[in-house]
Motif scaffolding. Structure first.
Motif, PDB file in Angstrom:
ATOM      1  N   MET A  36       0.805  -1.213   0.000  1.00 58.39           N
ATOM      2  CA  MET A  36       0.000   0.000   0.000  1.00 58.39           C
ATOM      3  C   MET A  36       0.842   1.269   0.000  1.00 58.39           C
ATOM      4  O   MET A  36       0.416   2.307  -0.497  1.00 58.39           O
ATOM      5  CB  MET A  36      -0.969   0.003   1.180  1.00 58.39           C
ATOM      6  N   GLU A  37       2.039   1.213   0.549  1.00 58.74           N
ATOM      7  CA  GLU A  37       2.928   2.381   0.469  1.00 58.74           C
ATOM      8  C   GLU A  37       3.338   2.623  -0.985  1.00 58.74           C
ATOM      9  O   GLU A  37       3.419   3.773  -1.437  1.00 58.74           O
ATOM     10  CB  GLU A  37       4.149   2.169   1.354  1.00 58.74           C
ATOM     11  N   PHE A  38       3.581   1.550  -1.708  1.00 57.33           N
ATOM     12  CA  PHE A  38       3.898   1.687  -3.128  1.00 57.33           C
ATOM     13  C   PHE A  38       2.699   2.282  -3.876  1.00 57.33           C
ATOM     14  O   PHE A  38       2.859   3.105  -4.774  1.00 57.33           O
ATOM     15  CB  PHE A  38       4.267   0.318  -3.698  1.00 57.33           C
TER      16      PHE A  38
ATOM     17  N   GLY B 278       0.402   9.405  -6.336  1.00 56.44           N
ATOM     18  CA  GLY B 278       0.750  10.803  -6.118  1.00 56.44           C
ATOM     19  C   GLY B 278       0.286  11.338  -4.779  1.00 56.44           C
ATOM     20  O   GLY B 278       0.178  12.550  -4.596  1.00 56.44           O
ATOM     21  N   GLU B 279       0.016  10.435  -3.826  1.00 57.94           N
ATOM     22  CA  GLU B 279      -0.406  10.860  -2.493  1.00 57.94           C
ATOM     23  C   GLU B 279       0.798  10.957  -1.560  1.00 57.94           C
ATOM     24  O   GLU B 279       1.916  10.527  -1.888  1.00 57.94           O
ATOM     25  CB  GLU B 279      -1.422   9.864  -1.921  1.00 57.94           C
ATOM     26  N   ARG B 280       0.522  11.488  -0.362  1.00 58.50           N
ATOM     27  CA  ARG B 280       1.544  11.486   0.686  1.00 58.50           C
ATOM     28  C   ARG B 280       1.932  10.049   1.008  1.00 58.50           C
ATOM     29  O   ARG B 280       1.094   9.157   1.017  1.00 58.50           O
ATOM     30  CB  ARG B 280       0.975  12.181   1.930  1.00 58.50           C
ATOM     31  N   TRP B 281       3.211   9.801   1.278  1.00 61.17           N
ATOM     32  CA  TRP B 281       3.705   8.455   1.576  1.00 61.17           C
ATOM     33  C   TRP B 281       2.968   7.880   2.788  1.00 61.17           C
ATOM     34  O   TRP B 281       3.019   8.434   3.882  1.00 61.17           O
ATOM     35  CB  TRP B 281       5.204   8.502   1.845  1.00 61.17           C
ATOM     36  N   SER B 282       2.261   6.780   2.572  1.00 60.35           N
ATOM     37  CA  SER B 282       1.440   6.210   3.637  1.00 60.35           C
ATOM     38  C   SER B 282       0.998   4.815   3.239  1.00 60.35           C
ATOM     39  O   SER B 282       0.905   4.496   2.049  1.00 60.35           O
ATOM     40  CB  SER B 282       0.203   7.091   3.869  1.00 60.35           C
TER      41      SER B 282
ATOM     42  N   PRO C  12      -3.459   5.040   1.946  1.00 64.52           N
ATOM     43  CA  PRO C  12      -3.793   6.083   0.970  1.00 64.52           C
ATOM     44  C   PRO C  12      -5.296   6.198   0.758  1.00 64.52           C
ATOM     45  O   PRO C  12      -6.039   5.215   0.862  1.00 64.52           O
ATOM     46  CB  PRO C  12      -3.099   5.603  -0.311  1.00 64.52           C
ATOM     47  N   ALA C  13      -5.739   7.402   0.446  1.00 61.54           N
ATOM     48  CA  ALA C  13      -7.164   7.661   0.264  1.00 61.54           C
ATOM     49  C   ALA C  13      -7.704   7.067  -1.033  1.00 61.54           C
ATOM     50  O   ALA C  13      -8.916   6.945  -1.198  1.00 61.54           O
ATOM     51  CB  ALA C  13      -7.416   9.176   0.274  1.00 61.54           C
ATOM     52  N   CYS C  14      -6.814   6.674  -1.944  1.00 60.28           N
ATOM     53  CA  CYS C  14      -7.252   6.211  -3.262  1.00 60.28           C
ATOM     54  C   CYS C  14      -7.802   4.785  -3.255  1.00 60.28           C
ATOM     55  O   CYS C  14      -8.310   4.316  -4.284  1.00 60.28           O
ATOM     56  CB  CYS C  14      -6.102   6.299  -4.264  1.00 60.28           C
TER      57      CYS C  14
END
Length: 222
Positions: free
Chosen positions: A23-25, A31-35, A38-40
């Motif tokens: 999920m970090e990848f 293009g989100e903040r490293w997390s 992610p909201a996507c």
């Protein structure tokens, strides 16, 4: 898919230089903040991806990488998403996990089917659920007796039962006495993605930017 595959690893990482989980990848490619949240991606689907990532062996984890682009943008408010994901987890795990987990998985299947029937206004049970329960008749009978008279709300299932089912299912498969638990975990994640895609129906297949993919691979393996 681009020819270079990322080096995925267990757990949460502060930055790409420390490594990356599935999920970090995803967060980097989107293009989100490293997390790793992610909201996507739908929260429960992302949770399943993290669990599968962490319970897959180091040797087999690279085989999860081709699934990464397919979860970008796969989210929505449809309550059936949580139920379908949990049902996929339970039906995949039920035939192979240890006895005590089989009981929990059978209860999860019956509960999920009850909630889906309420959401979709339909009677009956899906063929996949019937087949999974038929393979462990003792657990199915116990679950049917245990759940008699118990009503599961949509809200309660989404908040508590669905994430608990996912955790028990993935951990149970990883510890199961089967020839290739890694392949079964990947199939579970791929099936959950397909179930979500059938409900969300994104307008187009996600196209991966090869340059960004290569950059993410470089950052996470240096």
């Amino acid at each position: 898919m681009p020819p270079v595959m990322p080096m995925l690893s267990r757990g949460k990482h502060r930055s790409p230089s420390k490594g990356a989980c599935f999920m970090e990848f995803v967060s980097y490619l989107a293009g989100e903040r490293w997390s790793d949240h992610p909201a996507c991606t739908h929260p429960l689907l992302a949770g399943v991806a993290r669990l599968v990532n962490d319970h897959t062996s180091d040797a087999a984890r690279p085989h999860l990488a081709p699934l990464i682009p397919s979860v970008i943008g796969l989210t929505g408010d449809d309550p059936r998403l949580d139920v379908r994901i949990a049902l996929r987890c339970a039906t995949t795990a039920l035939p192979v996990v240890a006895h005590e987990r089989q009981l929990a998985m059978a209860v999860s299947i019956l509960s999920a089917e009850h909630v889906l029937a309420e959401l979709e206004g339909r009677p009956g049970m899906a063929e996949r659920s019937r087949e999974a329960l038929a393979r462990v008749p003792d657990a199915a009978r116990w679950a049917s007796t245990f759940g008699r008279g118990i009503r599961v709300s949509v809200k309660g299932f989404r908040r508590y039962a669905a994430p608990n089912t996912a955790q028990l299912a993935v951990r149970g498969i990883a510890q199961a006495c089967v020839p290739d638990p890694d392949a079964l975990l990947r199939d579970l994640l791929a099936g959950a993605i397909a179930d979500c895609r059938a409900l969300v129906r994104p307008p187009a297949e996600r196209v991966v930017d090869p340059a960004r993919w290569a950059d993410a691979c470089r950052l996470t393996t240096r």
